[in-house]
Design an enzyme around this catalytic site. Structure first.
Site, mmCIF file in Angstrom:
data_model
loop_
_atom_site.group_PDB
_atom_site.id
_atom_site.type_symbol
_atom_site.label_atom_id
_atom_site.label_comp_id
_atom_site.label_asym_id
_atom_site.label_seq_id
_atom_site.Cartn_x
_atom_site.Cartn_y
_atom_site.Cartn_z
ATOM 1 N N HIS A 129 2.439 -10.291 -16.396
ATOM 2 C CA HIS A 129 2.180 -11.680 -16.030
ATOM 3 C C HIS A 129 1.479 -12.368 -17.191
ATOM 4 O O HIS A 129 0.263 -12.458 -17.244
ATOM 5 C CB HIS A 129 1.354 -11.783 -14.745
ATOM 6 C CG HIS A 129 2.115 -11.384 -13.526
ATOM 7 N ND1 HIS A 129 2.162 -10.098 -13.083
ATOM 8 C CD2 HIS A 129 2.890 -12.115 -12.690
ATOM 9 C CE1 HIS A 129 2.926 -10.046 -12.003
ATOM 10 N NE2 HIS A 129 3.382 -11.249 -11.756
ATOM 11 N N HIS A 143 4.258 -7.144 -4.966
ATOM 12 C CA HIS A 143 5.093 -6.218 -5.719
ATOM 13 C C HIS A 143 5.082 -4.868 -5.027
ATOM 14 O O HIS A 143 4.024 -4.423 -4.578
ATOM 15 C CB HIS A 143 4.550 -6.060 -7.145
ATOM 16 C CG HIS A 143 4.437 -7.345 -7.883
ATOM 17 N ND1 HIS A 143 3.305 -8.124 -7.844
ATOM 18 C CD2 HIS A 143 5.327 -7.999 -8.661
ATOM 19 C CE1 HIS A 143 3.496 -9.211 -8.582
ATOM 20 N NE2 HIS A 143 4.720 -9.155 -9.092
ATOM 21 N N TYR A 148 13.754 -16.039 -9.597
ATOM 22 C CA TYR A 148 13.269 -17.292 -10.193
ATOM 23 C C TYR A 148 12.460 -17.001 -11.443
ATOM 24 O O TYR A 148 11.995 -15.885 -11.667
ATOM 25 C CB TYR A 148 12.430 -18.088 -9.189
ATOM 26 C CG TYR A 148 11.053 -17.488 -8.978
ATOM 27 C CD1 TYR A 148 9.949 -17.983 -9.662
ATOM 28 C CD2 TYR A 148 10.867 -16.410 -8.118
ATOM 29 C CE1 TYR A 148 8.700 -17.435 -9.497
ATOM 30 C CE2 TYR A 148 9.622 -15.853 -7.950
ATOM 31 C CZ TYR A 148 8.546 -16.354 -8.631
ATOM 32 O OH TYR A 148 7.299 -15.802 -8.472
ATOM 33 N N GLU A 199 5.965 -16.551 -14.434
ATOM 34 C CA GLU A 199 6.399 -15.668 -13.348
ATOM 35 C C GLU A 199 7.895 -15.515 -13.525
ATOM 36 O O GLU A 199 8.613 -16.500 -13.728
ATOM 37 C CB GLU A 199 6.115 -16.284 -11.970
ATOM 38 C CG GLU A 199 4.716 -16.081 -11.481
ATOM 39 C CD GLU A 199 4.452 -14.704 -10.888
ATOM 40 O OE1 GLU A 199 5.245 -13.765 -11.134
ATOM 41 O OE2 GLU A 199 3.445 -14.565 -10.198
ATOM 42 N N HIS A 212 10.929 -8.641 -13.130
ATOM 43 C CA HIS A 212 10.432 -7.499 -12.372
ATOM 44 C C HIS A 212 10.632 -7.737 -10.882
ATOM 45 O O HIS A 212 10.845 -8.854 -10.431
ATOM 46 C CB HIS A 212 8.961 -7.209 -12.707
ATOM 47 C CG HIS A 212 8.041 -8.357 -12.434
ATOM 48 N ND1 HIS A 212 7.867 -9.398 -13.320
ATOM 49 C CD2 HIS A 212 7.243 -8.624 -11.386
ATOM 50 C CE1 HIS A 212 6.989 -10.266 -12.818
ATOM 51 N NE2 HIS A 212 6.601 -9.816 -11.639
ATOM 52 N N TRP A 264 8.182 -21.076 -6.534
ATOM 53 C CA TRP A 264 9.116 -20.171 -5.862
ATOM 54 C C TRP A 264 9.349 -20.603 -4.425
ATOM 55 O O TRP A 264 10.475 -20.565 -3.952
ATOM 56 C CB TRP A 264 8.652 -18.714 -5.944
ATOM 57 C CG TRP A 264 7.293 -18.452 -5.353
ATOM 58 C CD1 TRP A 264 7.012 -18.126 -4.062
ATOM 59 C CD2 TRP A 264 6.051 -18.496 -6.041
ATOM 60 N NE1 TRP A 264 5.655 -17.972 -3.896
ATOM 61 C CE2 TRP A 264 5.043 -18.189 -5.104
ATOM 62 C CE3 TRP A 264 5.690 -18.748 -7.372
ATOM 63 C CZ2 TRP A 264 3.691 -18.130 -5.438
ATOM 64 C CZ3 TRP A 264 4.345 -18.691 -7.699
ATOM 65 C CH2 TRP A 264 3.363 -18.385 -6.750
ATOM 66 N N GLU A 292 10.682 -13.207 -11.544
ATOM 67 C CA GLU A 292 10.825 -12.178 -10.525
ATOM 68 C C GLU A 292 12.192 -12.173 -9.851
ATOM 69 O O GLU A 292 12.770 -13.222 -9.575
ATOM 70 C CB GLU A 292 9.743 -12.365 -9.448
ATOM 71 C CG GLU A 292 8.354 -12.199 -9.989
ATOM 72 C CD GLU A 292 7.257 -12.353 -8.962
ATOM 73 O OE1 GLU A 292 6.179 -11.793 -9.188
ATOM 74 O OE2 GLU A 292 7.470 -13.039 -7.942
ATOM 75 N N GLU A 331 -3.768 -8.625 2.603
ATOM 76 C CA GLU A 331 -4.087 -10.018 2.290
ATOM 77 C C GLU A 331 -4.491 -10.844 3.502
ATOM 78 O O GLU A 331 -5.314 -11.747 3.399
ATOM 79 C CB GLU A 331 -2.895 -10.704 1.609
ATOM 80 C CG GLU A 331 -2.617 -10.177 0.231
ATOM 81 C CD GLU A 331 -1.554 -10.970 -0.509
ATOM 82 O OE1 GLU A 331 -1.276 -12.129 -0.121
ATOM 83 O OE2 GLU A 331 -1.009 -10.437 -1.487
ATOM 84 N N CYS A 369 3.179 -12.855 -0.874
ATOM 85 C CA CYS A 369 4.058 -12.353 -1.931
ATOM 86 C C CYS A 369 3.417 -11.103 -2.508
ATOM 87 O O CYS A 369 2.223 -10.884 -2.353
ATOM 88 C CB CYS A 369 4.210 -13.383 -3.053
ATOM 89 S SG CYS A 369 4.945 -14.926 -2.532
#
Length: 187
Positions: A19, A63, A98, A108, A26, A155, A110, A81, A61
């Site tokens: 990032h 990973h 995006y 970003e 990714h 996004w 991804e 979260e 959001c």
């Protein structure tokens, strides 16, 4: 997990290294949490986040960890979260991707499948991740996002029109097939 343009795994790299100004493509995910009334849970990113701090966005959001299926990553991040337990996790946009650049040059980039999550529990935001939360009727949110009336993450702005193409009632959207996911996401 780093991926190529066809969604094939290329290897892994620490989140702190992917990032920046030269962010490689990714694997990630986005999720939209709904309650039984069809309201969507919006979150305001914590002010100390590296990317888009203090910006309103979709519910959660994140990973996946290496070898972690995306739907499990969604469940894990929602718990961490927002203190939420998912009743169901459905794949909606399997190949969404995006690239967005912040004013300071951080990128970003991804491959970011999108999920619908149903919950029936109170929200308990983790302040390390989330500054605020807000439940909003989907129709009101979708109209505001598409008409530029709501300031939201880039996004999320791209995802909402694609989700509205699935129908006006998010509770009746038909999930996509697991086989439609990019190869790196089919664990």
């Amino acid at each position: 997990m780093l991926v190529d343009d066809d969604g094939r795994a290329l290897g892994t790299a620490p989140k702190t290294l992917v990032h920046g100004r030269e962010t490689p493509l990714h694997l990630a995910f986005s999720s939209y949490v709904f309650d039984q009334e069809g309201r969507v849970l919006l979150t305001k990113r914590a002010d100390h986040k590296i990317t888009w701090p203090g910006v309103w966005t979709n519910s959660c959001c994140g990973h996946p960890l290496p070898e972690e299926p995306l739907d499990r990553a969604v469940v894990r991040r929602l718990s961490y979260e927002l203190g939420l337990t998912a009743e169901s996790v459905d794949l909606m946009l399997p190949t969404f991707a995006y690239r967005a650049v912040m004013a300071n040059g951080i990128v970003e980039h991804e491959l970011c499948p999108v999920y619908r999550v149903m919950v029936d529990s109170p929200v308990a935001p983790n302040p390390d991740e989330v500054g605020e939360t807000c439940w909003m009727p989907w129709k009101e949110f979708a109209e505001g996002a598409q008409n530029g009336l709501l300031a939201i993450s880039p996004w999320c702005r791209e995802q909402v029109p694609l989700l509205t193409e699935l129908g006006c009632d998010p509770l009746t959207w038909q999930p996509a097939a697991f086989s439609d996911l990019p190869p790196a996401a089919r664990l």
